[in-house]
Design a protein around this motif. Sequence first.
Motif, PDB file in Angstrom:
ATOM      1  N   ASP A  12       0.829  -1.202   0.000  1.00  0.00           N
ATOM      2  CA  ASP A  12       0.000   0.000   0.000  1.00  0.00           C
ATOM      3  C   ASP A  12       0.869   1.259   0.000  1.00  0.00           C
ATOM      4  O   ASP A  12       0.627   2.191  -0.775  1.00  0.00           O
ATOM      5  N   GLU A  16       0.959   3.946  -3.169  1.00  0.00           N
ATOM      6  CA  GLU A  16       0.614   5.352  -2.924  1.00  0.00           C
ATOM      7  C   GLU A  16       1.775   6.274  -3.288  1.00  0.00           C
ATOM      8  O   GLU A  16       1.584   7.333  -3.869  1.00  0.00           O
ATOM      9  N   ASP A  28      -7.405   5.784  -9.202  1.00  0.00           N
ATOM     10  CA  ASP A  28      -8.069   4.495  -9.032  1.00  0.00           C
ATOM     11  C   ASP A  28      -7.541   3.413  -9.968  1.00  0.00           C
ATOM     12  O   ASP A  28      -7.887   2.248  -9.815  1.00  0.00           O
ATOM     13  N   LYS A  31      -4.565   0.113  -7.484  1.00  0.00           N
ATOM     14  CA  LYS A  31      -5.069  -0.187  -6.147  1.00  0.00           C
ATOM     15  C   LYS A  31      -4.132  -1.194  -5.494  1.00  0.00           C
ATOM     16  O   LYS A  31      -3.791  -2.218  -6.106  1.00  0.00           O
ATOM     17  N   SER A  33      -4.721  -3.301  -3.324  1.00  0.00           N
ATOM     18  CA  SER A  33      -5.368  -4.602  -3.167  1.00  0.00           C
ATOM     19  C   SER A  33      -5.220  -5.486  -4.408  1.00  0.00           C
ATOM     20  O   SER A  33      -5.446  -6.694  -4.344  1.00  0.00           O
ATOM     21  N   SER A  34      -4.807  -4.909  -5.530  1.00  0.00           N
ATOM     22  CA  SER A  34      -4.607  -5.672  -6.758  1.00  0.00           C
ATOM     23  C   SER A  34      -3.249  -6.357  -6.822  1.00  0.00           C
ATOM     24  O   SER A  34      -2.972  -7.098  -7.762  1.00  0.00           O
ATOM     25  N   ARG A  72      -0.231  -7.072 -11.499  1.00  0.00           N
ATOM     26  CA  ARG A  72      -1.510  -7.163 -10.789  1.00  0.00           C
ATOM     27  C   ARG A  72      -2.045  -8.581 -10.776  1.00  0.00           C
ATOM     28  O   ARG A  72      -1.783  -9.370 -11.683  1.00  0.00           O
TER      29      ARG A  72
END
Length: 74
Positions: A12, A16, A28, A31, A33-34, A72
Amino acid sequence: MDLTLKSDENIDFMIESIKNKLQLVNRDILKASSFSTERYDELHDIYKMVNKMPSFSIRDMEAILEELRALRND
């Protein structure tokens, strides 16, 4: 933060940071989470490369985003 440790929190943070450095308008598209810890080392390499670059051309950004897309899970 110790980025040598493979964790979702570090993923994360790196995502970012990359989004900020590239000044992405559509944030977006990336992410955290991908991404999984299975490809952590490759993501960490991209993170280090992006942070070393003082600026980016459109081609640089496209290449970086393409590399990230390849990492990803989805």
